[in-house]
Design an enzyme around this catalytic site. Sequence first.
Site, PDB file in Angstrom:
ATOM      1  N   ARG A   1     -15.961 -65.997-137.245  1.00 43.12           N
ATOM      2  CA  ARG A   1     -15.954 -67.432-136.958  1.00 43.12           C
ATOM      3  C   ARG A   1     -14.615 -67.997-137.387  1.00 43.12           C
ATOM      4  O   ARG A   1     -14.047 -67.564-138.403  1.00 43.12           O
ATOM      5  CB  ARG A   1     -17.073 -68.157-137.724  1.00 43.12           C
ATOM      6  CG  ARG A   1     -18.449 -68.046-137.085  1.00 43.12           C
ATOM      7  CD  ARG A   1     -18.559 -68.842-135.794  1.00 43.12           C
ATOM      8  NE  ARG A   1     -19.883 -68.777-135.197  1.00 43.12           N
ATOM      9  CZ  ARG A   1     -20.255 -67.915-134.237  1.00 43.12           C
ATOM     10  NH1 ARG A   1     -19.387 -67.037-133.788  1.00 43.12           N
ATOM     11  NH2 ARG A   1     -21.464 -67.942-133.735  1.00 43.12           N
TER      12      ARG A   1
ATOM     13  N   GLU B   1     -12.702 -74.993-131.993  1.00 37.29           N
ATOM     14  CA  GLU B   1     -12.848 -74.520-130.599  1.00 37.29           C
ATOM     15  C   GLU B   1     -13.322 -75.651-129.702  1.00 37.29           C
ATOM     16  O   GLU B   1     -14.103 -76.493-130.142  1.00 37.29           O
ATOM     17  CB  GLU B   1     -13.851 -73.363-130.558  1.00 37.29           C
ATOM     18  CG  GLU B   1     -13.322 -72.143-131.295  1.00 37.29           C
ATOM     19  CD  GLU B   1     -14.285 -70.961-131.273  1.00 37.29           C
ATOM     20  OE1 GLU B   1     -15.278 -71.003-130.519  1.00 37.29           O
ATOM     21  OE2 GLU B   1     -14.035 -70.012-132.012  1.00 37.29           O
TER      22      GLU B   1
ATOM     23  N   HIS C   1     -12.841 -66.918-127.549  1.00 38.73           N
ATOM     24  CA  HIS C   1     -14.201 -66.599-128.028  1.00 38.73           C
ATOM     25  C   HIS C   1     -14.990 -65.793-126.982  1.00 38.73           C
ATOM     26  O   HIS C   1     -16.016 -66.253-126.474  1.00 38.73           O
ATOM     27  CB  HIS C   1     -14.959 -67.890-128.389  1.00 38.73           C
ATOM     28  CG  HIS C   1     -16.089 -67.649-129.356  1.00 38.73           C
ATOM     29  ND1 HIS C   1     -16.462 -68.550-130.323  1.00 38.73           N
ATOM     30  CD2 HIS C   1     -16.932 -66.593-129.501  1.00 38.73           C
ATOM     31  CE1 HIS C   1     -17.480 -68.064-131.018  1.00 38.73           C
ATOM     32  NE2 HIS C   1     -17.789 -66.871-130.530  1.00 38.73           N
TER      33      HIS C   1
END
Length: 317
Positions: free
Chosen positions: A230, A259, A277
């Site tokens: 993460r 993000e 991602h």
Amino acid sequence: MKDLFTIAPLTDVMRAALAPAFNVHHVRDMDDPVAWLARHGAGIEYALTDGHYGLCPEYLADLPDLKLVSSNGVGYDAIDTSAMVERGVLVTHTPNVLNAEVATTALMLLIACYRNFPAEVVQARSGAWAAQGNLPLARSVDDRTIAILGLGRIGMAIAEKLAPFNPNIIYSARSKKDVSFKYYDDLTAMARDADALIAITPGGAETHHLINAEVMRALGPEGVLINVGRGSVVDETALIAALEAGDLGAAGLDVFENEPHVPRALCEMPNVVVTPHIGSATVETRAAMGKLAVDNLLNHLKDGSVISPVPEVESLL
Ligand code: NDP
């Protein structure tokens, strides 16, 4: 038929599997989901989301009868599991089916960093090869000491997938495992001994900025940092500073603090590889994840059971 409040994107296959059992209400089809829930939320027992969207307090407030939140993804730091347990709401996720794919992503970033892959592609495509010749030699990924932060399901898959590169694997996690790899409870000490460090822990308060300036300095000017866990696990400001100062050699990043925004500084550095991602983002793996997310809902509807609850809700089972 029961109502299902859906936040995560649905594939056609997921829609078809859900259709016989649920009236699906997707936030994308609502002008104002909060207003819609205020009118229709009472009585809805099922919700489907993913690791990105989670379930925000505004939605939760008008879902008083919620029984199960199925999240399509393994990471669930966007869902407040304590609040769910307090309300007696089950939460499920999609572990294991994505281990191999995320491990591939980690290796892809690691190899891209060592072999200077993005710059080499530009060199060939742009004509610079013909005009200027080859770039300086890259470095080999073979025979490295590779530290894995988070030796869980995916961390182990990364270790296994690395095997042909003959690595010396070292690791850190909350607890020591029954494996032959050397364990470190001190992240800086591990980074000092490592050529590359791969982060694959969950996000959340416990892991926030575990990889800080000190850890990056310990990795060193030749060190490679890979983050597929993460964004919050790495102090991004410190990362940019470390790369700019030459305190850290290279970084391969699939996840970011804010993000979908990737800091410009990271995009512009030749020794940084960024991906949006995409750890599990293949047709095959996303299909397996979608099936598990749907099956958790269908199982619960059928007999109250779930296949893959998150550990935090075990007390409710
Ligand atoms: P697991 O729960 O199997 O493993 C997590 C590992 O992290 C465990 O080894 C755990 O330690 C360790 N860990 C947890 N908290 C800490 C901490 N505070 N300090 C040190 N280590 C810690 O999860 P998975 O392997 O299935 O998934 C890991 C994460 O990967 C997900 O939560 C998600 O955030 C991320 N992910 C990213 C994807 C992407 O697209 N980039 C795709 C899929 C997942 P211990 O074993 O001792 O409990």
